[in-house]
Motif scaffolding. Sequence first.
Motif, PDB file in Angstrom:
ATOM      1  N   TRP A   4     -20.648   6.001 -19.435  1.00 56.78           N
ATOM      2  CA  TRP A   4     -19.517   6.000 -18.515  1.00 56.78           C
ATOM      3  C   TRP A   4     -19.242   4.599 -17.993  1.00 56.78           C
ATOM      4  O   TRP A   4     -20.158   3.856 -17.668  1.00 56.78           O
ATOM      5  N   LYS A  18     -17.239   9.347 -27.124  1.00 59.23           N
ATOM      6  CA  LYS A  18     -16.719  10.312 -26.157  1.00 59.23           C
ATOM      7  C   LYS A  18     -15.897  11.406 -26.852  1.00 59.23           C
ATOM      8  O   LYS A  18     -16.031  12.592 -26.549  1.00 59.23           O
ATOM      9  N   TYR A  69     -26.239  17.049 -11.885  1.00 55.19           N
ATOM     10  CA  TYR A  69     -26.502  18.345 -12.525  1.00 55.19           C
ATOM     11  C   TYR A  69     -27.899  18.419 -13.114  1.00 55.19           C
ATOM     12  O   TYR A  69     -28.686  19.314 -12.782  1.00 55.19           O
ATOM     13  N   GLU A  77     -16.982  15.411 -26.946  1.00 54.84           N
ATOM     14  CA  GLU A  77     -16.122  16.482 -26.432  1.00 54.84           C
ATOM     15  C   GLU A  77     -15.946  17.595 -27.463  1.00 54.84           C
ATOM     16  O   GLU A  77     -15.940  18.785 -27.118  1.00 54.84           O
ATOM     17  N   ASP A  99     -18.787   7.295 -10.750  1.00 57.71           N
ATOM     18  CA  ASP A  99     -18.754   8.663 -10.222  1.00 57.71           C
ATOM     19  C   ASP A  99     -19.011   9.686 -11.329  1.00 57.71           C
ATOM     20  O   ASP A  99     -19.658  10.712 -11.104  1.00 57.71           O
ATOM     21  N   LYS A 100     -18.506   9.421 -12.529  1.00 54.37           N
ATOM     22  CA  LYS A 100     -18.766  10.317 -13.661  1.00 54.37           C
ATOM     23  C   LYS A 100     -20.251  10.305 -14.018  1.00 54.37           C
ATOM     24  O   LYS A 100     -20.845  11.348 -14.334  1.00 54.37           O
ATOM     25  N   ALA A 101     -20.859   9.132 -13.961  1.00 55.98           N
ATOM     26  CA  ALA A 101     -22.296   9.034 -14.227  1.00 55.98           C
ATOM     27  C   ALA A 101     -23.084   9.812 -13.180  1.00 55.98           C
ATOM     28  O   ALA A 101     -24.010  10.561 -13.518  1.00 55.98           O
ATOM     29  N   ARG A 102     -22.722   9.643 -11.914  1.00 59.87           N
ATOM     30  CA  ARG A 102     -23.426  10.377 -10.849  1.00 59.87           C
ATOM     31  C   ARG A 102     -23.295  11.883 -11.040  1.00 59.87           C
ATOM     32  O   ARG A 102     -24.245  12.635 -10.802  1.00 59.87           O
ATOM     33  N   GLU A 103     -22.135  12.332 -11.459  1.00 61.59           N
ATOM     34  CA  GLU A 103     -21.903  13.761 -11.661  1.00 61.59           C
ATOM     35  C   GLU A 103     -22.852  14.334 -12.714  1.00 61.59           C
ATOM     36  O   GLU A 103     -23.435  15.409 -12.536  1.00 61.59           O
ATOM     37  N   GLU A 104     -23.004  13.613 -13.805  1.00 65.32           N
ATOM     38  CA  GLU A 104     -23.930  14.068 -14.856  1.00 65.32           C
ATOM     39  C   GLU A 104     -25.364  14.120 -14.341  1.00 65.32           C
ATOM     40  O   GLU A 104     -26.100  15.076 -14.581  1.00 65.32           O
ATOM     41  N   ASP A 122     -17.095   4.686 -15.407  1.00 68.81           N
ATOM     42  CA  ASP A 122     -16.830   5.203 -14.060  1.00 68.81           C
ATOM     43  C   ASP A 122     -18.149   5.682 -13.454  1.00 68.81           C
ATOM     44  O   ASP A 122     -18.749   6.645 -13.934  1.00 68.81           O
TER      45      ASP A 122
END
Length: 329
Positions: free
Chosen positions: A81, A162, A93, A166, A85-90, A83
């Motif tokens: 990532w 990416k 989880y 997906e 925030d996208k890394a933190r989201e992964e 971004d």
Amino acid sequence: MITQVNSKRNEVFVDESRIETSKRPWFGQLPEALPAQYSFAVMGDRCGMMTPGVFEQGLELLKDLNPEFVLFVGDLVEGYWKDADKAREEWEYIDAQIEATGLPFFQTIGNHDFGTQAMVDVWRERKGHEYYAFRAGDQLFLTLNTEDPFEEMPDEMIELIKRSTEKVHADPEHTMEYMKEFYEEITKGLTPEQLQSMGKVGIGISAEQLAFFEKVLEDNKDVKHTFVSMHKPGWKADSAEFARLEAILQDREHTVFAGHFHTLEYTADANRTYIQLGRTGAGAHGIGRADDNLILWVTVNEDRVSYRVIHLDGVSDVMAYPPQLHHQD
């Protein structure tokens, strides 16, 4: 400076000469004492191009088997990532899934975990140290970072990863087709020399990291076995740093665990064992038994170390076997 996190015989060592932080890249605590015989588990790559739910299935199984601790050889998240925030989201989880098991869990950095500056920043923010070591009884465990320093991929390659990821997430039954398509796209137009260079393993182990492990090894000469966790298999790389580490280990009984290629391989030579872990959720790179989703179960006693492979695709819940009518012959 090496900091001892635990003053008991079971100790964790971190290098505060490069980073001072209270964050730690593991979950839980080592047991205060270990029996003469104990077991730990090693999990392979969860990503890239993971099949959702497989790694979680492995965690559920390990909760029941209850090893003393778990090692992981890198690539917990799809990553790459730009971004943060996208890394933190992964990470939010998967960290929650691991912490919920209640098992001590020791992570290794993989290229997916550390593949952009944003990924590096989020790792340091959440987990702090990039390499470390610990002692469990008469065994020593070294956790290397083979992305030190990390090399950021071109944007075009990241975009291709990416897109392919997906597709796999949306349609995991056709993973092999998407992997073939991905490989064909990245290799088209390459010369034979460029294709050959793609097969080489490039690893990074900084001088500071190597010095840290040299000191840990010097301070723990009395251990009976040394285990090394790394993401990319150093024995397949042209790395002066890994060669130096191997030279230090040559008179010790030792085992090196790695991942990256999603295929299980075992090599033993004199007092040295190399085990390239298969996958635990990541996309398959082949169709043989070595390419199955699996976990390595390691048993240590005073005289020997043994290894057993648990194939997750062969593990079922007993509720999958309802009663049937049986005819007596």
